[in-house]
Each structure stands twice: as structure tokens, then as C-alpha cells.
Design an enzyme around this catalytic site. Sequence first.
Site, PDB file in Angstrom:
ATOM      1  N   SER B  46      32.889  11.187   4.261  1.00 30.08           N
ATOM      2  CA  SER B  46      31.650  10.523   3.839  1.00 30.08           C
ATOM      3  C   SER B  46      31.020  11.236   2.643  1.00 30.08           C
ATOM      4  O   SER B  46      30.339  10.607   1.834  1.00 30.08           O
ATOM      5  CB  SER B  46      30.632  10.509   4.979  1.00 30.08           C
ATOM      6  OG  SER B  46      31.029   9.638   6.007  1.00 30.08           O
ATOM      7  N   HIS B 260      41.105   0.222  -4.540  1.00 31.67           N
ATOM      8  CA  HIS B 260      39.989   0.411  -5.467  1.00 31.67           C
ATOM      9  C   HIS B 260      40.515   0.356  -6.895  1.00 31.67           C
ATOM     10  O   HIS B 260      41.506   1.005  -7.208  1.00 31.67           O
ATOM     11  CB  HIS B 260      39.306   1.754  -5.212  1.00 31.67           C
ATOM     12  CG  HIS B 260      37.962   1.878  -5.869  1.00 31.67           C
ATOM     13  ND1 HIS B 260      37.817   1.981  -7.228  1.00 31.67           N
ATOM     14  CD2 HIS B 260      36.711   1.873  -5.351  1.00 31.67           C
ATOM     15  CE1 HIS B 260      36.526   2.055  -7.519  1.00 31.67           C
ATOM     16  NE2 HIS B 260      35.830   1.991  -6.398  1.00 31.67           N
ATOM     17  N   ARG B 276      31.202   1.033 -13.561  1.00 33.75           N
ATOM     18  CA  ARG B 276      31.224  -0.357 -14.029  1.00 33.75           C
ATOM     19  C   ARG B 276      29.881  -1.015 -13.742  1.00 33.75           C
ATOM     20  O   ARG B 276      29.414  -1.820 -14.524  1.00 33.75           O
ATOM     21  CB  ARG B 276      32.381  -1.122 -13.379  1.00 33.75           C
ATOM     22  CG  ARG B 276      33.727  -0.815 -14.033  1.00 33.75           C
ATOM     23  CD  ARG B 276      34.894  -1.390 -13.250  1.00 33.75           C
ATOM     24  NE  ARG B 276      35.033  -0.735 -11.957  1.00 33.75           N
ATOM     25  CZ  ARG B 276      35.173  -1.371 -10.801  1.00 33.75           C
ATOM     26  NH1 ARG B 276      35.230  -2.678 -10.755  1.00 33.75           N
ATOM     27  NH2 ARG B 276      35.279  -0.678  -9.680  1.00 33.75           N
TER      28      ARG B 276
HETATM   29  C1  LIG Z   1      36.243   8.499  -2.701  1.00 30.44           C
HETATM   30  C2  LIG Z   1      35.438   7.524  -1.907  1.00 30.44           C
HETATM   31  C3  LIG Z   1      34.235   7.035  -2.403  1.00 30.44           C
HETATM   32  C4  LIG Z   1      33.476   6.132  -1.668  1.00 30.44           C
HETATM   33  N1  LIG Z   1      32.304   5.660  -2.190  1.00 30.44           N
HETATM   34  C5  LIG Z   1      31.558   4.805  -1.452  1.00 30.44           C
HETATM   35  C6  LIG Z   1      30.305   4.325  -1.930  1.00 30.44           C
HETATM   36  O1  LIG Z   1      29.870   4.657  -3.032  1.00 30.44           O
HETATM   37  N2  LIG Z   1      29.601   3.492  -1.158  1.00 30.44           N
HETATM   38  C7  LIG Z   1      30.040   3.105   0.087  1.00 30.44           C
HETATM   39  O2  LIG Z   1      29.343   2.357   0.753  1.00 30.44           O
HETATM   40  N3  LIG Z   1      31.215   3.553   0.559  1.00 30.44           N
HETATM   41  C8  LIG Z   1      31.975   4.384  -0.170  1.00 30.44           C
HETATM   42  N4  LIG Z   1      33.177   4.824   0.335  1.00 30.44           N
HETATM   43  C9  LIG Z   1      33.537   4.520   1.720  1.00 30.44           C
HETATM   44  C10 LIG Z   1      32.730   5.377   2.685  1.00 30.44           C
HETATM   45  O3  LIG Z   1      32.489   6.630   2.125  1.00 30.44           O
HETATM   46  C11 LIG Z   1      33.451   5.584   3.987  1.00 30.44           C
HETATM   47  O4  LIG Z   1      33.916   4.370   4.470  1.00 30.44           O
HETATM   48  C12 LIG Z   1      32.517   6.166   5.037  1.00 30.44           C
HETATM   49  O5  LIG Z   1      31.855   7.289   4.556  1.00 30.44           O
HETATM   50  C13 LIG Z   1      33.262   6.490   6.296  1.00 30.44           C
HETATM   51  O6  LIG Z   1      32.408   7.185   7.171  1.00 30.44           O
HETATM   52  P1  LIG Z   1      32.882   7.511   8.636  1.00 30.44           P
HETATM   53  O7  LIG Z   1      31.783   8.256   9.268  1.00 30.44           O
HETATM   54  O8  LIG Z   1      33.348   6.266   9.283  1.00 30.44           O
HETATM   55  O9  LIG Z   1      34.165   8.428   8.453  1.00 30.44           O
HETATM   56  P2  LIG Z   1      34.380   9.852   7.737  1.00 30.44           P
HETATM   57  O10 LIG Z   1      33.252  10.278   6.933  1.00 30.44           O
HETATM   58  O11 LIG Z   1      35.722   9.799   7.113  1.00 30.44           O
HETATM   59  O12 LIG Z   1      34.433  10.843   8.947  1.00 30.44           O
HETATM   60  C14 LIG Z   1      35.500  10.899   9.833  1.00 30.44           C
HETATM   61  C15 LIG Z   1      35.284  12.077  10.737  1.00 30.44           C
HETATM   62  O13 LIG Z   1      36.227  12.049  11.789  1.00 30.44           O
HETATM   63  C16 LIG Z   1      36.796  13.323  11.948  1.00 30.44           C
HETATM   64  N5  LIG Z   1      38.093  13.094  12.569  1.00 30.44           N
HETATM   65  C17 LIG Z   1      39.092  12.295  12.140  1.00 30.44           C
HETATM   66  N6  LIG Z   1      40.072  12.275  13.043  1.00 30.44           N
HETATM   67  C18 LIG Z   1      39.680  13.060  14.062  1.00 30.44           C
HETATM   68  C19 LIG Z   1      40.263  13.422  15.300  1.00 30.44           C
HETATM   69  N7  LIG Z   1      41.439  12.945  15.690  1.00 30.44           N
HETATM   70  N8  LIG Z   1      39.582  14.262  16.108  1.00 30.44           N
HETATM   71  C20 LIG Z   1      38.371  14.754  15.736  1.00 30.44           C
HETATM   72  N9  LIG Z   1      37.776  14.419  14.583  1.00 30.44           N
HETATM   73  C21 LIG Z   1      38.428  13.580  13.768  1.00 30.44           C
HETATM   74  C22 LIG Z   1      36.772  13.936  10.587  1.00 30.44           C
HETATM   75  O14 LIG Z   1      36.800  15.326  10.653  1.00 30.44           O
HETATM   76  C23 LIG Z   1      35.441  13.428  10.083  1.00 30.44           C
HETATM   77  O15 LIG Z   1      34.407  14.265  10.552  1.00 30.44           O
HETATM   78  C24 LIG Z   1      33.945   5.711  -0.411  1.00 30.44           C
HETATM   79  C25 LIG Z   1      35.152   6.192   0.086  1.00 30.44           C
HETATM   80  C26 LIG Z   1      35.922   7.069  -0.670  1.00 30.44           C
HETATM   81  C27 LIG Z   1      37.254   7.471  -0.157  1.00 30.44           C
END
Ligand SMILES: Cc1cc2nc3c(=O)[nH]c(=O)nc-3n(C[C@H](O)[C@H](O)[C@H](O)COP(=O)(O)OP(=O)(O)OC[C@H]3O[C@@H](n4cnc5c(N)ncnc54)[C@H](O)[C@@H]3O)c2cc1C
Lengths: 252, 648
Positions: B46, B260, B276
Amino acid sequence: MSDTATARRLRFEIFRYNPEDEDSVPHTDVFELEETPFMTLYIALSQIREKQDPGLQFDFACRSAICGSCAMMVNGRPALACRTLTADLPESIQLYPLPTFKLIGDLSVDTGTWFREMAEKTEAWIHERLPFDPDATEERMSDDVAAAIYEGDRCIECGCCVASCGLANVDDTFLAGAGLNRVARFMMDPRDSRSDAEWFDIVAGDQGVFACIGMMACEDVCPKELPLLEVYAYLRRRTLGARFVAKSDRAV
Amino acid sequence: MTGRLVTTDVLIIGGGLAGERCAIEAAAAGHEAIILSLVPPRRSHSCAAQGGMQASLANCVKAAGDNPTVHFLDTVRGSDWGADQEVATIFAEEAPIAVRELAHFGVPWSRVRGGKNHYFIKGEEVDIDESLENDGLIGQRDFGGTAKWRACYAAAGTGHAALYAVDSEVVRLGITVRDRTEAVALIHDGSRCTGAVVRDLRNGSHFTVIAKATVIATGGYGRIYGQYTSNATINEGTGAAIALDTGVVPLGNMEAVQFHPTTLSPSGILVTEGCRGDGAYLLDKNGDRFMVELEPEKQELASRDVVSRHMQQRMRDGLGIDSPYGPHLWLDCRHLGEEHMRTKLLEVWDICRDFVGRNPAKDLIPVRPTQHYSMGGVRVNKDGQAYGLAGLFAVGEASCWDMHGFNRLGGNSLSETLVSGRIVGRRVAEYASGHALRADTGLAFAALADAERKAANWLARSGSGPNVYEIRDAMGETMMHKVGIFRNGDELQEAIAELGQLLDDCDNAVLRCKDPGVNPELAFALRLKGMLRLAMTVAKGALARTESRGAHYRSDYPLRNDKEWLSRTLVRWGAGDSEPTLSYEPTGIIDLPPGHRGYGSDERIEMTETLEKHNEDVLQEQTRHGRLASTEDMGSRLRRGAWKSATG
Ligand SMILES: Cc1cc2nc3c(=O)[nH]c(=O)nc-3n(C[C@H](O)[C@H](O)[C@H](O)COP(=O)(O)OP(=O)(O)OC[C@H]3O[C@@H](n4cnc5c(N)ncnc54)[C@H](O)[C@@H]3O)c2cc1C
Ligand code: FES
């Protein structure tokens, strides 16, 4: 370096120690690798692990200098490995884990525990005045103030400044650059209701800004180029003001 | 054995925005929560989100008239009608609350500057007077696929600022975080989930956590595309994989994978859409701004699937710039100027300098599309309750809640993590209040023994078998080249055969590292099979879906087919089965009838069933496919017909 015909052969000397292995003793191993264009230490270390020594421990996550996972000592200086281009280094590269933090193995250290403890110690969260009201419009803030807070918020807690700090290396309670910067970030946030006297307790003790011996390696090594010198000056200014307030409080 | 069995009320697997926000809700309701994370939570992916977080605050001139209904419309259109419209409604309504709550937690949102502001809009320089009345309110910037400026942002470090603020709330509440741990299996009896088996990545040991409620918040799984992804190295999909391993929980829409348009060539590091949004152009090798001609209306800011396909086609037509790593196109930010790049897009400035040695105010940036976001994931109902296993929830990118359908709009994902974190967290708390801890230690220890046996088997295998990293690389090549931006039946068949072979190879692979403790090769090997199985579900789903919708594009079936494919793919992998089983459920109650998205192709195969008829069966059909009852009735949060006022 874009000319592959004259690609350099890099020589890595890497610190090794696996605390979970009774037979392991601290030592260094040497690996050699052919340099490729735009090779970073992330690419190089991954290649070494995948092709030469699958037991090698190190940490990467974002591989784009955003998450702060990959700091290590590169030729004696703390740096983010993922954004260090081998082209900027001599052929001979020494990699050691960051000091100050607990070693997990080889180049991997436990920064998570250090930063969580720092956050708890400095209560690094907004001490709010009122509970959140989901129906209310947001409180206003000028864009300049927002930008200034953002500047302090940019720290990625990689630990480079902590590792470079002479004091943090001998006193593990010292807040160091990242900790002091975090305090300043909340101090300048108008949403945080802590009084100057409360800040005084956090910043002025042995672990705080006046303990800093001013070598300023922290600012040199910060990969986000945070203006730590200015941050410390701000903290000193605010804290001295607070001491004045605290004294006059006592007087009445 | 002490320490090998931990109990808690709520177990949250994942310390990114979704998991942490969910944990806050559970802890605030008085439950004990434990968060597991592969890395210290602030290093979760994130933190890499740069550009912004969508919420219809409507504080800028170009955002005027925005509201949750317009946001809903953009989201459903963006999804190519693959989204659950009730979930999209809830999402759009609560996104402004989530943004303001983040301000309360401390996010330094960029603010409206009353008075004259200088912008670039579709390549033109424009001065706009922002109202003084709105000075100091949270500002918005433009993002792809939206009718209004809606992306709230903190410079180009939005995810970082959000994650730090949310994590500081986790620290404030004293929630336990166990970093460097990995859930490797769920504990369940076929109808209820009671926790997880966890591998301690500091020393390679295993333990179990027994909980009343378990939440999967493990983020995306872009690494099944090998190096062809913007995702972090830790986005390996173990959360979705362990749900699939249960055999009873389905994953939804796994073929819906977002590419992307602008990631750095060759490293795949993301250059935000905010560039963009702020006016940057895409150029081909002749310096042509091809998007203007191809998408006159939205130009560079059409949705990501559309822009990525145009770019890929451009490169196929020989108009890319050749490099040793294959062709790329240019992103041109030069006209935005150094000051803008070093303030509003600072992170982009840094990335260009650090990884390709370029100055975006002077140089063109080499970009190409790569895998970016996983729309699919653990299929859940609107409460976040997983299909098939009571007490198991999923939230964030790991889930298929399903507001994104077949294409997620930029900025909608950060909002989803926080909106759904709040909502699902509340449901998780209710579940934990209503259920006793079921400490079936027999079940837990059997699962623990199984996990330990798997690790031991890897270590025991010797001789000269395939290497795990080579299998991973082969998987990435197959996925990008045969299950990528353009797909067709023949290549998908090949991909399935190749993945099948890699699954066999995985069973015979041999580790070269037998070190006790952390053993990074073993840790990776333990994930590899799950990754291959996820890849297989993507490929199978893509082959079966003989239409094009959102990011899923079939060259041999180029039209969206609302007659036959207004459905969500569900995939399960039964215990002992050699391949996954697909089934289909209706996407949800449809309020906004399928139509043109406003960009991309306007041709499609029309729905023949009436909406009334379609909607009649949704509940029954989804229930038949494993949906558990939600707290409120299905459809209760829809605002039927509200969109009419917004389109009028
Ligand atoms: C480079 C990039 C830029 C982005 N920019 C944007 C943006 O500008 N705006 C937007 O809306 N979205 C954006 N996104 C998408 C967005 O950031 C993500 O979809 C979002 O942050 C995901 O959040 P999450 O909490 O679901 O997962 P994550 O933040 O990926 O967290 C996953 C967590 O799970 C943990 N984990 C994983 N597997 C296990 C396991 N088996 N056991 C224990 N822990 C585990 C990891 O350690 C981590 O803490 C972007 C994505 C990327 C890749
Ligand atoms: S891997 Fe994230 S900062 Fe280096």
C-alpha cells in the site's frame, strides 16, 4: 556501462551469519558477477541468491526506494540497496548489515521492532481533540501547512540515519534522525493537540534532540534527502520555547 | 508446546491498508486482534500507491457537480459492467468518509489553494480560479476514466501517507502486529474457519493462531507475472492461494487482471497515472501523440485497459522504441516543468532519477504496460464474508468484493481498502461478538503438522531436479506473453499446458539450500505451488470466457457479450483434483443497465433477458454458489434509478 562488450566483473564481499544455525560463525563470502546495464544491488543480490548461494538472506519488497526494506551498509555507508546502481560503485563492493538493529541473518536486520518501539515511545500519532465525525466536512488546512507536514511524513523508516548515528550506535534509546523527524512531523501538525510542555518531555530528555552530538551523518545518508538539520533546529527552537513556558507555569 | 498455539478474537492476515483498517474497527469494538504481515506493516505494498484516492468531495472547480452517484457511474462503467452495483453504491457513498477519516488520522492531504491555479488539461495550459470559499479543503486531481476530478492526494505519496497514518492508529490502539510472519494454511472443518497456520520468517518455525474470525488482507498477486509487474516482490498471492487450498472457498474473476499503461521499462516500477492526470502525454517513436487520435474524448486518460491495449498495439505495429529489453513508448512530462515535478509529482522525479537516470522535466521517460492490479480474489459477500466458510473474511485487493469488475479505475483501490476495511471490520467485530472461540486443537495441530511435513518434504528431496526460481521465471513468461493484454484461445491453451508442466516440475523441484532457520529458498518454494495454482485459475478463466470485457481482451472474441457473459467466474480447486473447477454466478442486482462506457469500443452483444428477470434470480443463484447470508438483505443499499439524474 551501456557498452556490454566492456562489462565489468563485479566482486562482492558479503557479510554472512545465520544465528539459527549452530555451526554458523560471522564471516564474509565473495561472489563475482558480470555487470549489466542499469544493474541495481537488488538485481545483483537476487542473481547471487538465485544462481550462486540460495541461502543468502536480505530484504527487498518494493524494489523502488519507497518501502524502506532494503537498507544495508554499502562500502561502509548506509544506503537503500534497491536504488543503488552498481555503475555508481567501484568494482569491489562490500555489503554488511545495518548496525544498531538486531541481526536476523546475513544482510537482513529487524527494523520493524525498532520503529514500532520508537512510535510507542514518542506516541507518534495525532492526539486528537474530538472524535471523528463521519458527517462533518474536513477541517481546513492551508496547502502550505499540508506540504510542510508531508515533507516530514516522507521518511520511509529505512534506518539509514539510525545506522549512521554515532550516538544511536552506543545508546539504543536515542531517537536518532528518523525518531526526531517523526516527532517534528507531529509537532508541526495543527491537528495534534499536545502542548509544548508535553513535547518538552519527549524531546528534551537524554534520548532527545539535545543529546545529538551534531555529526550530521544522518542528513548525508538519508535516501529521501530529508532536511534533518532544519528539523533539529526546529525541535530545539520549539523545545526551548516550551521550557520557558514550563518554567513560567511553575512560577504561578 | 508453548508459543505454538496462540488464541485471539480476530486474526488479520495482512498489514496493508485494508488489513490495518479492518483491525482498527475490530479493536475499537473491544476485540483482541492480531495482525500478521510478511514485512513491518509500513512496508506493505500500500505504501507504493502514489497518485491518489478517489472520493467525490467536489472541492475543486473541475470537480464541481461530483457526487457519489457520478462516482458510482464511473466505477460501473470502468468495470465494464462486471461490478456488483450494490457494492459500488456503498463504496461511492462511503469513500468521502474514508478520506476525511484519514485526515483525522493525520494524512496531510494536498489542499485547495483558493485563487488562480495553473493546470495542464488534455495537453493545454489552463488557469483556473479556485473558489476562496473552498481554500484549505481537500483537493482533487484528474485520473483516468472519471467524469470529474476526484482523486484526493498527498503529493505523489498518497499510499505512503495513508499507510503511515493508519498504522499510527494501530500503534495508538496497541494492536499486536507480528511482522515477518506468513500464514501458510487456513484451519477449517469444511464449513467454518477457525484460524491459520503461520510460518515465522525470522526462524522458519511454525505456529497456529486460533481465532473467532479470520480475515485475508494479503493484497495482490502480481508476481505470478514474474518480473512483468509493478507489484512488490512480496505480492505473491499466498492469501488467495491458501483460500483456494481449502477446496470450498471460491476465487472470483481471476481472469480479470489489470495492466498499467506506464511502468518504467524494463524494471516495471510504476509511474503514476497522476502524471497523465496532470497533463503528461504518451508518444511513439515518431513523437506522435497517438492517444489523441485513438480516443479523442478522454485521450491519455481513457481507462487503463483501453490505454494499455492501444500502447501494446502501437508497439506491435513497430512504432515502439527498441531497447535491449524489448520495445517501449515514451511518457512526456517535460511541459509540466521542474517545479511541478518536484512538488506534486516528487516521487516520480525520484524514481526517474534513481532507476533510469533521467530528469522528467528534460527527458522522455521509457514506459510500457505491465501487470498492475488483481481485480479477482477471494469471493466474498457485501459484508466481506467469504463464500463457503463461515468466519473467514477477505478485504482489500486480496478480495473480490466486487466493485471493480473487469477493470479497476485508478485511485479506486486505495478508497476500497479503507471503505471496505471500515465496513468489513464492523462485520468481523459482530461475528466475533456472536461466536465463541472454537478451540478444536486437534484440527489446528493436524494443520500444523501438515505444514511442517510440507517443509520437511522439500528439504528431504535431493538429487538433480528443477530449480524453483527457473520455474517462477517460466511462469512469468507464460503469463505475460500468453495470458496478458491480448489473449486468444490457442495461446491460452498453450499457457494451460505450460502451467500444468510447471506444476509437475514444482513437485519434483529440488532445493539447494538446506540451512536451518530462515532459508529463503525454502520460504519461496513453499509459495511456488500456490502461485502456479493461481496462475492456472487465471488462464483457465480467461480461456473459458469467450468475450472481451474490461481488462480481459480476447482477440478471437473482441466484443463484450452481455447476452451470455454478464456473470462472475468462480473457481474452486477441490482437494486432490488435478485442475480447478469453474462455475458462474450473476454479477449482482443490475440497476444501471449495460451500455457504452464512454471510451473504447461501442460495439457489443446486447443482453436479451430483461433486467427484472435477471435480477429475480440473483440471490438464489449466488446462494447456490456458496454466498452466505449478509447482515442486511441483498440490494438494501442500492439507490435504484439514482443514476438517471446524473446522466440526464
Ligand atoms: C505501484 C503501485 C501504485 C499504486 N497506486 C495506486 C493509487 O495511486 N491509487 C489507488 O487507489 N491504488 C493504487 N494502487 C493499488 C493499491 O495500492 C493496492 O491495491 C492497495 O494498496 C492494496 O492494499 P491491501 O491492503 O489490500 O494490500 P497490501 O498493501 O499489498 O498489503 C498486503 C499485506 O499482506 C501481507 N501478507 C501477504 N501475504 C501474507 C501472508 N501469507 N501472511 C501474512 N501476511 C501476508 C503483507 O505483508 C502486507 O502487509 C497501486 C498499486 C501499485 C502496485
Ligand atoms: S526495496 Fe523498498 S526501499 Fe528498497
